[in-house]
Design a protein around this motif. Structure first.
Motif, PDB file in Angstrom:
ATOM      1  N   ASP A 128       0.810  -1.222   0.000  1.00 42.19           N
ATOM      2  CA  ASP A 128       0.000   0.000   0.000  1.00 42.19           C
ATOM      3  C   ASP A 128       0.843   1.271   0.000  1.00 42.19           C
ATOM      4  N   ARG A 130       4.586   3.464  -0.950  1.00 47.10           N
ATOM      5  CA  ARG A 130       5.811   3.632  -1.734  1.00 47.10           C
ATOM      6  C   ARG A 130       6.599   4.770  -1.091  1.00 47.10           C
ATOM      7  N   ASN A 158       4.238   7.747  -0.427  1.00 46.71           N
ATOM      8  CA  ASN A 158       2.986   7.654  -1.178  1.00 46.71           C
ATOM      9  C   ASN A 158       2.117   6.555  -0.593  1.00 46.71           C
ATOM     10  N   LYS A 160      -1.041   4.277  -1.637  1.00 49.68           N
ATOM     11  CA  LYS A 160      -1.777   3.904  -2.834  1.00 49.68           C
ATOM     12  C   LYS A 160      -3.260   3.719  -2.519  1.00 49.68           C
ATOM     13  N   ASP A 163      -5.255   1.667  -8.047  1.00 52.65           N
ATOM     14  CA  ASP A 163      -4.117   1.301  -8.894  1.00 52.65           C
ATOM     15  C   ASP A 163      -3.368   2.527  -9.400  1.00 52.65           C
ATOM     16  N   TYR A 166      -3.008   8.033  -5.724  1.00 55.50           N
ATOM     17  CA  TYR A 166      -2.290   7.918  -4.461  1.00 55.50           C
ATOM     18  C   TYR A 166      -2.273   9.276  -3.737  1.00 55.50           C
TER      19      TYR A 166
END
Length: 305
Positions: A128, A130, A158, A160, A163, A166
């Motif tokens: 979930d 980044r 980030n 998410k 898809d 974010y």
């Protein structure tokens, strides 16, 4: 071309095959050998040939294909689940990838000179989340006198949402005495979207409110509310050549900042690449004695890891 673990091939070989008595043994052996390779393209080609040369056993051949596809889907699902579990249980220093840069620059604007440049960027992909870490330094010294000193460090997490969508956060530090500030801190948060996610072209955009504090070389400081908008675009022109374009804008009532960084990256050998880039930074209201626009041309060697 898709390949799967030997376990899949063995499993497929062991699948029950009802009503296959009429299928010639050499044909079944050929199909079994194709499945054993673990190469999906080979399996489908052999099955198509078997169906063409043995039209009377089409139903039996289709049963083999259906069983193979079931096993294929189960193997892919198991592989995806194992990958997610690996990511979830990864340690703090696992799952990082990145690149380092080292080279030379040529600047015009507040300082006209040539010096060395170095950069580092890291990305950690989770289920979930980044995380992005980046840093850059440009430095030049002439006869013991510093004529260029620019540093930047940034951290961007980030989350998410979907898809492509974010939420982002950003904490950034800059130092450029020749632009008139000894430190500039920026904090922002908002939404981003991955507009393009293809193999040859990617585009990500983000925007949100921001806060910036600038500490001036001559003394004093200033804090401003701002808005941040940015984009990150990559286009693979050839197998070994990629065009990159990064742009950002901090818009505020004081001195707004606009940055554009264009580059060409060419693969040299292995994990090494050569990058040529041109950066333009424009401040609408710089400190007294500084000019509005700086440009920086860089030639760097990149190492991907």
């Amino acid at each position: 071309m898709r390949r799967f673990a030997p376990a899949l091939a063995l499993s497929a070989l062991a699948l029950p095959a009802p009503a296959l008595a009429d299928l010639p043994a050499p044909v079944r052996a050929m199909i079994d050998a194709a499945i054993e390779t673990g190469d999906e393209d080979t399996v489908r080609t052999v099955i198509d040939l078997a169906r063409t040369t043995n039209p009377g056993e089409a139903a039996e051949i289709d049963a083999i294909l259906a069983a193979y596809e079931t096993d294929l889907a189960a193997a892919a699902e198991a592989e995806a689940a194992a990958e997610q579990e690996r990511i979830r249980t990864a340690g703090l220093f696992d799952n990082w990838s990145g690149k380092g840069e080292l080279g030379a620059f040529r600047s015009t604007g507040n300082a006209s000179n040539t010096g060395i440049t170095a950069g580092l960027s890291l990305v950690r992909e989770g289920i979930d989340w980044r995380h992005k870490l980046s840093g850059r330094a440009d430095y030049q010294e002439t006869e013991g006198v510093v004529t260029r000193e620019q540093f930047l460090a940034a951290y961007e997490p980030n989350w998410k949402i979907t898809d492509g969508l974010y939420a982002y956060g950003l904490a950034q530090y800059e130092r450029d005495r020749f632009q008139g500030f000894s430190a500039r801190y920026s904090v922002s948060g908002g939404l981003g979207y991955d507009v393009l996610t293809g193999e040859e072209m990617t585009l990500s955009v983000k925007a949100g409110p921001a806060w910036r504090r600038t500490e001036f070389v001559g003394g004093g400081s200033r804090s401003d509310l701002a808005g941040l908008a940015a984009l990150d675009f990559d286009w693979q022109l050839l197998d070994t050549v990629t065009f990159t374009q990064d742009a950002s804008a901090f818009v505020q009532s004081g001195s707004s900042t606009f940055i554009s960084d264009s580059g060409l990256v060419a693969k040299v050998a292995g994990d090494f690449s050569l990058r040529l880039s041109y950066t333009v930074e424009h401040d609408t209201d710089p400190p007294a004695g500084a000019v509005n626009t700086d440009t920086l041309s860089r030639v760097t060697i990149i190492y991907d890891f």
